[in-house]
Design a protein around this motif. Sequence first.
Motif, PDB file in Angstrom:
ATOM      1  N   GLY A 245     -11.852  -7.491  -6.188  1.00  0.00           N
ATOM      2  CA  GLY A 245     -10.491  -7.687  -5.701  1.00  0.00           C
ATOM      3  C   GLY A 245      -9.860  -8.891  -6.361  1.00  0.00           C
TER       4      GLY A 245
ATOM      5  N   GLY B 201     -14.937   2.296  -7.303  1.00  0.00           N
ATOM      6  CA  GLY B 201     -13.796   1.556  -7.841  1.00  0.00           C
ATOM      7  C   GLY B 201     -13.799   1.553  -9.352  1.00  0.00           C
TER       8      GLY B 201
ATOM      9  N   TYR C 179     -11.256  -2.778  -6.890  1.00  0.00           N
ATOM     10  CA  TYR C 179     -11.544  -3.149  -8.282  1.00  0.00           C
ATOM     11  C   TYR C 179     -10.380  -3.961  -8.841  1.00  0.00           C
TER      12      TYR C 179
ATOM     13  N   ASP D  95       0.885  -1.159   0.000  1.00  0.00           N
ATOM     14  CA  ASP D  95       0.000   0.000   0.000  1.00  0.00           C
ATOM     15  C   ASP D  95       0.926   1.213   0.000  1.00  0.00           C
TER      16      ASP D  95
ATOM     17  N   ALA E 136      -5.145  -5.673 -11.948  1.00  0.00           N
ATOM     18  CA  ALA E 136      -5.876  -4.606 -11.249  1.00  0.00           C
ATOM     19  C   ALA E 136      -5.073  -3.312 -11.339  1.00  0.00           C
TER      20      ALA E 136
ATOM     21  N   SER F 282      -4.995  -1.384  -8.764  1.00  0.00           N
ATOM     22  CA  SER F 282      -4.889  -1.017  -7.356  1.00  0.00           C
ATOM     23  C   SER F 282      -3.465  -0.775  -6.881  1.00  0.00           C
ATOM     24  N   LYS F 283      -2.523  -1.646  -7.220  1.00  0.00           N
ATOM     25  CA  LYS F 283      -1.140  -1.442  -6.786  1.00  0.00           C
ATOM     26  C   LYS F 283      -0.511  -0.275  -7.539  1.00  0.00           C
TER      27      LYS F 283
ATOM     28  N   ASN G 210      -2.404   3.054  -6.498  1.00  0.00           N
ATOM     29  CA  ASN G 210      -2.694   3.147  -5.065  1.00  0.00           C
ATOM     30  C   ASN G 210      -4.188   3.296  -4.807  1.00  0.00           C
ATOM     31  N   LEU G 211      -4.961   2.377  -5.376  1.00  0.00           N
ATOM     32  CA  LEU G 211      -6.420   2.410  -5.290  1.00  0.00           C
ATOM     33  C   LEU G 211      -6.983   1.196  -4.555  1.00  0.00           C
ATOM     34  N   ALA G 212      -6.150   0.528  -3.743  1.00  0.00           N
ATOM     35  CA  ALA G 212      -6.563  -0.754  -3.166  1.00  0.00           C
ATOM     36  C   ALA G 212      -7.862  -0.652  -2.370  1.00  0.00           C
TER      37      ALA G 212
END
Length: 384
Positions: free
Chosen positions: A93, A272, A243, A36, A231, A233-234, A237-239
Amino acid sequence: MMSELALFDQVIDRSAMNSDKWDKYSNDVIPMWVADMDFDAPACVKTALQNRIQQGVFGYTHIPKALVAAIQTHLQTSYDWPISGTHLVHLPGLVCALHLSVQTFSLPGDTIVVPGPVYYHLTKAPEMAGRNLLSIKMTLQEGRWLPDWQAFEKACALSDSKMILLCNPHNPGGTVYRREELEVIHGLAQKYDLLVVSDEIHCDLILDDITHVPFASLNQDAAQRTITLMAPSKTYNLAGLGYAFAVIENTHLRQRFNQGRAGLIPVPNMLGLTAAQAAYEEGQVWHHSLITYLRTNRDYIVERLADTPLTVSHLEATYLAWIDASNLPVEDAYAFFLEAGVGVSPGKDFGDANFIRLNFGCSMSVLQQALYRIENAIRVLQKR
């Protein structure tokens, strides 16, 4: 106007954000564990979220066609991988997709082959489902963490082997598998008729001049036996927005996957979806600056720890340094550095207690402070 790189120098106070990362330890510990980052999200993402929130109605939401198009463009532009929108499965996720894949496409007692040490959900998924986990040891080969290829084939050849769980880029080793290495793995999957579930969540975090190759893009056979998990997310930085997506080109596999998730795994969060679309459509400049910043942080860690008992192997991707602490004369390196005020991830969580994993997705000033604490703790230890 502040430059893109300078944005990453900002130290953001996360104390009031209910942050898993920052609330785990007391205030005198610098948390450098969970994957994160501490960076501010791209402006395009924040603007898109603000605009969506201003609409004021948050009802059930289906997948935007523009998001599908943005993902297709991203995969084509970045990896020369054309996919159909029908091949996408949208998820809240990636971890739930790992577990679902194991439970849907194998039976209790089946063997799941996993190169490791590796991100712990790739080993938890088989274990929690009552499958036989067969971990193939990865070793340093010319400075890169790679599987023992002979052991890999021996594991795949077992009559009850049904699946390979692959992590590429590898977490925590940072290896980006080359095309020829992926072709070896594909050869084993084809020879022994194995499904491949490829966790590629870090594919947009390549720090060296290397091109990521999605496993399913190798050839038509690979496409038909692979579930690819990705994803934003990483990368962005949208963890916390929840999504991810799977690419499943094989119609039968995709139908079974969707049947397995029905009633258990919900559609992604509306925000997301909004954030993912903005990131893939407009986040390229921010992403380029991020990679430059992370590369600098990575190289700084290697330089600072060069004269310590810690060994930092070269990291080709991710922002997670995999550090060998076996030469440090302590029983538990994680506990040792925690006492020094740095909260890293213990290597035993990934399969090797001799290591620690350090998240350097933070401002240089925070990284400098953490490394000072690590170095000072080692100096004090050496004087005893």
